[in-house]
Motif scaffolding. Structure first.
Motif, PDB file in Angstrom:
ATOM      1  N   GLU A   2       0.102 -32.688 -59.825  1.00 49.61           N
ATOM      2  CA  GLU A   2       1.381 -32.542 -60.509  1.00 49.61           C
ATOM      3  C   GLU A   2       2.336 -33.669 -60.139  1.00 49.61           C
ATOM      4  O   GLU A   2       2.435 -34.064 -58.980  1.00 49.61           O
ATOM      5  CB  GLU A   2       2.016 -31.196 -60.136  1.00 49.61           C
ATOM      6  N   TYR A   4       6.218 -34.861 -59.863  1.00 54.26           N
ATOM      7  CA  TYR A   4       7.528 -34.258 -59.732  1.00 54.26           C
ATOM      8  C   TYR A   4       8.616 -35.245 -60.124  1.00 54.26           C
ATOM      9  O   TYR A   4       8.491 -36.448 -59.931  1.00 54.26           O
ATOM     10  CB  TYR A   4       7.755 -33.798 -58.284  1.00 54.26           C
ATOM     11  N   ARG A  24      16.734 -17.457 -56.159  1.00 56.28           N
ATOM     12  CA  ARG A  24      16.766 -17.616 -57.621  1.00 56.28           C
ATOM     13  C   ARG A  24      17.024 -19.073 -58.016  1.00 56.28           C
ATOM     14  O   ARG A  24      16.411 -19.592 -58.955  1.00 56.28           O
ATOM     15  CB  ARG A  24      17.844 -16.708 -58.219  1.00 56.28           C
ATOM     16  N   GLU A  27      13.858 -21.147 -57.430  1.00 58.38           N
ATOM     17  CA  GLU A  27      12.874 -20.894 -58.485  1.00 58.38           C
ATOM     18  C   GLU A  27      13.209 -21.692 -59.743  1.00 58.38           C
ATOM     19  O   GLU A  27      12.328 -22.277 -60.379  1.00 58.38           O
ATOM     20  CB  GLU A  27      12.831 -19.402 -58.792  1.00 58.38           C
ATOM     21  N   ALA A  28      14.482 -21.741 -60.098  1.00 54.55           N
ATOM     22  CA  ALA A  28      14.905 -22.497 -61.279  1.00 54.55           C
ATOM     23  C   ALA A  28      14.656 -23.993 -61.098  1.00 54.55           C
ATOM     24  O   ALA A  28      14.229 -24.684 -62.030  1.00 54.55           O
ATOM     25  CB  ALA A  28      16.386 -22.247 -61.552  1.00 54.55           C
ATOM     26  N   VAL A  30      12.345 -25.440 -59.162  1.00 52.02           N
ATOM     27  CA  VAL A  30      10.894 -25.681 -59.220  1.00 52.02           C
ATOM     28  C   VAL A  30      10.406 -25.648 -60.668  1.00 52.02           C
ATOM     29  O   VAL A  30       9.570 -26.459 -61.078  1.00 52.02           O
ATOM     30  CB  VAL A  30      10.149 -24.647 -58.352  1.00 52.02           C
ATOM     31  N   GLN A  31      10.943 -24.728 -61.452  1.00 53.85           N
ATOM     32  CA  GLN A  31      10.558 -24.647 -62.861  1.00 53.85           C
ATOM     33  C   GLN A  31      10.974 -25.893 -63.641  1.00 53.85           C
ATOM     34  O   GLN A  31      10.386 -26.202 -64.679  1.00 53.85           O
ATOM     35  CB  GLN A  31      11.178 -23.394 -63.492  1.00 53.85           C
ATOM     36  N   LYS A  32      11.969 -26.628 -63.149  1.00 54.95           N
ATOM     37  CA  LYS A  32      12.411 -27.862 -63.782  1.00 54.95           C
ATOM     38  C   LYS A  32      11.598 -29.078 -63.313  1.00 54.95           C
ATOM     39  O   LYS A  32      11.905 -30.210 -63.674  1.00 54.95           O
ATOM     40  CB  LYS A  32      13.891 -28.100 -63.472  1.00 54.95           C
ATOM     41  N   ILE A  64       7.449 -19.517 -53.940  1.00 54.41           N
ATOM     42  CA  ILE A  64       8.151 -20.275 -54.978  1.00 54.41           C
ATOM     43  C   ILE A  64       7.843 -21.765 -54.886  1.00 54.41           C
ATOM     44  O   ILE A  64       7.570 -22.418 -55.895  1.00 54.41           O
ATOM     45  CB  ILE A  64       9.673 -20.045 -54.885  1.00 54.41           C
ATOM     46  N   THR A  65       7.882 -22.305 -53.670  1.00 55.51           N
ATOM     47  CA  THR A  65       7.795 -23.766 -53.477  1.00 55.51           C
ATOM     48  C   THR A  65       6.390 -24.265 -53.164  1.00 55.51           C
ATOM     49  O   THR A  65       6.109 -25.453 -53.341  1.00 55.51           O
ATOM     50  CB  THR A  65       8.720 -24.211 -52.332  1.00 55.51           C
TER      51      THR A  65
END
Length: 200
Positions: A2, A4, A24, A27-28, A30-32, A64-65
């Motif tokens: 991946e 980044y 939260r 998580e946002a 990481v999703q970006k 999450i990470t």
């Protein structure tokens, strides 16, 4: 493998009431497509509180990470020579951490990480959460705002009736603040309207 957008070092200190928000927010991020590497202060990494146990918090952060995180001053010292982070954020940043940072005191994992990171002249973002921001720590906020490479997530009074000296960053603005800091700009406005008295 991946790719980044950037690598963020996330310093986490002991404002335990904000831990749900920072999970939260992480998580946002990481999703970006942002790689997040947690850096835990001793208190954040070991103390169980009414908000969450240390084990639950760190396990969730790892889920999450994908990173176990940096847990010691020895580990944090290598951040400088390796140039590990593109940007570092301390979120939450307690008044204690803020005061020590302003004075150049390096006695925790997060402070060592910040020192090591700043040596590379890369941005450091602070998301404050402290009950003494408008009293004992007001001077430190002013001085840090005038330091090169340090930027603040916009903040507000979270309960001006019961805690008139308290300020808390708007964690939802962390990504915006990082983007601005990468361009050597402070996201504006820094001071937001207070939360309503009946805010839940």
């Amino acid at each position: 493998m991946e790719e980044y957008k950037l690598t963020l070092g996330l310093g986490i200190t002991g404002s335990f009431c904000t831990f749900g928000k920072i999970l939260r927010t992480t998580e946002a991020l990481v999703q970006k497509g942002i790689k997040v590497i947690p850096v835990y202060s001793r208190h954040a990494g070991t103390l169980d509180t009414r908000f969450m146990t240390a084990e639950v918090f760190q396990n969730r952060m790892q889920e999450i990470t994908g990173e176990r995180g940096i847990q010691s001053i020895v580990q944090a010292e290598t951040i400088g020579p390796s140039g590990l982070f593109d940007v570092m954020a301390i979120a939450p940043c307690t008044g204690n951490t803020m005061a020590k940072l302003q004075q150049g005191i390096v006695d925790t994992t997060v402070l060592m990480a910040a020192k090591a990171h700043l040596r590379n002249e890369k941005p450091l973002v602070l998301a404050i959460s402290t009950n003494d921001a408008l009293s004992m720590n007001l001077r430190n906020i002013g001085l840090l705002m005038n330091m090169k490479h340090i930027y603040f997530v916009p903040f507000r009074q979270d309960d001006y009736q019961k805690k008139p000296h308290s300020l808390v960053a708007d964690f939802s603005r962390l990504e915006e603040t990082i983007a601005a800091a990468m361009k050597e700009k402070q996201l504006q406005p820094v001071v937001l309207s207070p939360m309503p008295v009946d805010y839940k």
